[in-house]
Every structure is written in C-alpha cells, then in structure tokens.
Design a protein around this motif. Structure first.
Motif, PDB file in Angstrom:
ATOM      1  N   LEU A 163       5.881 -13.502  -3.894  1.00 38.62           N
ATOM      2  CA  LEU A 163       5.496 -12.433  -4.825  1.00 38.62           C
ATOM      3  C   LEU A 163       3.986 -12.426  -5.058  1.00 38.62           C
ATOM      4  N   VAL A 164       3.406 -13.595  -5.256  1.00 35.34           N
ATOM      5  CA  VAL A 164       1.968 -13.692  -5.491  1.00 35.34           C
ATOM      6  C   VAL A 164       1.199 -13.266  -4.235  1.00 35.34           C
ATOM      7  N   LEU A 165       1.628 -13.725  -3.068  1.00 36.48           N
ATOM      8  CA  LEU A 165       0.945 -13.356  -1.822  1.00 36.48           C
ATOM      9  C   LEU A 165       1.006 -11.850  -1.565  1.00 36.48           C
ATOM     10  N   ILE A 166       2.159 -11.277  -1.774  1.00 38.57           N
ATOM     11  CA  ILE A 166       2.311  -9.830  -1.569  1.00 38.57           C
ATOM     12  C   ILE A 166       1.424  -9.076  -2.556  1.00 38.57           C
ATOM     13  N   HIS A 167       1.404  -9.543  -3.802  1.00 38.78           N
ATOM     14  CA  HIS A 167       0.547  -8.908  -4.801  1.00 38.78           C
ATOM     15  C   HIS A 167      -0.926  -8.986  -4.387  1.00 38.78           C
ATOM     16  N   LEU A 168      -1.351 -10.144  -3.907  1.00 36.07           N
ATOM     17  CA  LEU A 168      -2.733 -10.302  -3.467  1.00 36.07           C
ATOM     18  C   LEU A 168      -3.063  -9.396  -2.280  1.00 36.07           C
ATOM     19  N   VAL A 169      -2.100  -9.199  -1.395  1.00 35.03           N
ATOM     20  CA  VAL A 169      -2.304  -8.273  -0.270  1.00 35.03           C
ATOM     21  C   VAL A 169      -2.511  -6.859  -0.803  1.00 35.03           C
ATOM     22  N   PHE A 170      -1.709  -6.452  -1.797  1.00 35.83           N
ATOM     23  CA  PHE A 170      -1.877  -5.122  -2.387  1.00 35.83           C
ATOM     24  C   PHE A 170      -3.242  -4.990  -3.055  1.00 35.83           C
ATOM     25  N   VAL A 171      -3.636  -6.016  -3.810  1.00 41.53           N
ATOM     26  CA  VAL A 171      -4.941  -5.984  -4.479  1.00 41.53           C
ATOM     27  C   VAL A 171      -6.059  -5.898  -3.438  1.00 41.53           C
ATOM     28  N   GLY A 172      -5.999  -6.744  -2.417  1.00 40.22           N
ATOM     29  CA  GLY A 172      -7.009  -6.721  -1.353  1.00 40.22           C
ATOM     30  C   GLY A 172      -7.049  -5.388  -0.640  1.00 40.22           C
ATOM     31  N   SER A 173      -5.886  -4.812  -0.370  1.00 39.97           N
ATOM     32  CA  SER A 173      -5.830  -3.500   0.280  1.00 39.97           C
ATOM     33  C   SER A 173      -6.471  -2.435  -0.594  1.00 39.97           C
ATOM     34  N   GLY A 174      -6.212  -2.498  -1.893  1.00 36.92           N
ATOM     35  CA  GLY A 174      -6.810  -1.532  -2.814  1.00 36.92           C
ATOM     36  C   GLY A 174      -8.321  -1.624  -2.834  1.00 36.92           C
ATOM     37  N   VAL A 175      -8.836  -2.850  -2.864  1.00 37.03           N
ATOM     38  CA  VAL A 175     -10.285  -3.051  -2.865  1.00 37.03           C
ATOM     39  C   VAL A 175     -10.886  -2.530  -1.561  1.00 37.03           C
ATOM     40  N   LEU A 176     -10.262  -2.862  -0.433  1.00 36.62           N
ATOM     41  CA  LEU A 176     -10.779  -2.387   0.865  1.00 36.62           C
ATOM     42  C   LEU A 176     -10.717  -0.865   0.972  1.00 36.62           C
ATOM     43  N   LEU A 177      -9.641  -0.270   0.494  1.00 38.48           N
ATOM     44  CA  LEU A 177      -9.516   1.184   0.535  1.00 38.48           C
ATOM     45  C   LEU A 177     -10.596   1.839  -0.320  1.00 38.48           C
ATOM     46  N   ALA A 178     -10.823   1.299  -1.514  1.00 42.80           N
ATOM     47  CA  ALA A 178     -11.861   1.847  -2.389  1.00 42.80           C
ATOM     48  C   ALA A 178     -13.243   1.707  -1.745  1.00 42.80           C
ATOM     49  N   LEU A 179     -13.496   0.553  -1.129  1.00 43.08           N
ATOM     50  CA  LEU A 179     -14.788   0.346  -0.473  1.00 43.08           C
ATOM     51  C   LEU A 179     -14.987   1.301   0.705  1.00 43.08           C
ATOM     52  N   THR A 180     -13.965   1.467   1.525  1.00 40.12           N
ATOM     53  CA  THR A 180     -14.109   2.365   2.676  1.00 40.12           C
ATOM     54  C   THR A 180     -14.288   3.809   2.219  1.00 40.12           C
ATOM     55  N   ASP A 181     -13.594   4.216   1.159  1.00 47.78           N
ATOM     56  CA  ASP A 181     -13.787   5.571   0.634  1.00 47.78           C
ATOM     57  C   ASP A 181     -15.200   5.749   0.087  1.00 47.78           C
TER      58      ASP A 181
END
Length: 170
Positions: free
Chosen positions: A140-158
C-alpha cells in the motif's frame, strides 16, 4: 470535398464518447448506493464501535466521497473537453471550475484525487494495523508513493511544456 467530409465525420465521432460519460453517471449512482450502505452500517455501529472503528468508518465515507467527486470531475471536464460545451447560463449553481479545466488540468486533478484516495487507503491500513500484514502495508505504501511520484512528474512535465509554449500559469 473529400477532406471536408472526412473532417466532419471525424469531428462527429466525438459523440461516441457520450455513452462513456453516461456509464460514469451509472457508476456514480452505484457508488452512492454503496456510500448509503456504509453510512447505515456506520450509524448502526456508532454506540458499540471503538474509536478506531469510528475513524475507519469516517475514512471509508471520505474515500467514497473523494471517489464520487473524482467521477464528477471526469464526467464534466471530459465531456466539455472532448464532446461538447455545456451552456452554463442555464445552470445558476454552476461551479466556477467547470468549463475551465483543460486536459492538462484534468490529468492533474485526476492524479491528485487518486493520490488522496490512496492516502486514505494507507491511513485506513495504519488504523487497522493489527489486521494488516506487513506485506500488505508495504505494498500500500509503495503504490501510494508511485502515485505521488507520478503526480509530481506529471506536474513537472506540464510546467516544462507550458514554459516552452510561452504560457506561464500564475
């Protein structure tokens, strides 16, 4: 002439998405039924439940509410971005955000909602740690961290894409 006919045909094909949005409305109804079921169960247990059980019940209702809100965001933003504009003048209680979320904003709101839902799942697992295995908690923690990391990367690329196009958001 062939090009114009093809373009009209392609443009009209956007209406094929409309049934998807209707399907999401049906999903919203099903989610509401589940939320009502959880609310009834929550109220029935109110006087006999432990503090942790009450918090878990509240978190479950918050989780269902976030999921419902996510569905509404996808329905309206997706419909307006990909199918047709909705005439907001006909709706006096039209929320300000509707009609102003572009595809990039929709992706970020979607991922933000997923991160919030994921965080609630992790919190629920921590609140119920005696019934949660270490393996499940780790996942659960790893999956959550993947979502958080994906959100940060998506925001940065945008943000990088906006900067290259000369558009800066304030």
């Amino acid at each position: 002439m062939i090009e114009r006919v093809l373009e009209r045909f392609l443009f009209a094909s956007r209406w094929l998405l409309a049934p998807f949005y209707v399907g999401l409305v049906v999903c919203l109804v099903v989610l509401m039924l589940k939320a009502l079921q959880e609310l009834v169960h929550f109220v029935e247990q109110a006087f006999t439940a432990t503090e942790a059980d009450i918090i878990l019940g509240v978190l479950t209702l918050v989780d269902l509410t976030f999921t419902g809100s996510l569905i509404v965001i996808v329905i309206f933003s997706g419909y307006e971005n990909f199918v047709s504009k909705i005439d907001e003048a006909e709706h006096k209680d039209w929320p300000d955000w509707m009609g102003k979320i572009d595809f990039s904003g929709l992706k970020l709101k979607l991922l933000s909602s997923i991160v919030a839902i994921s965080a609630i799942q992790v919190l629920k697992a921590f609140m119920n740690v005696q019934k949660t295995t270490d393996r499940d908690l780790t996942w659960l923690v790893l999956i959550h961290l993947v979502f958080v990391g994906s959100g940060v990367l998506l925001a940065l690329t945008d943000r990088i894409a906006e900067g290259k196009n000369g558009h800066r958001s304030h």
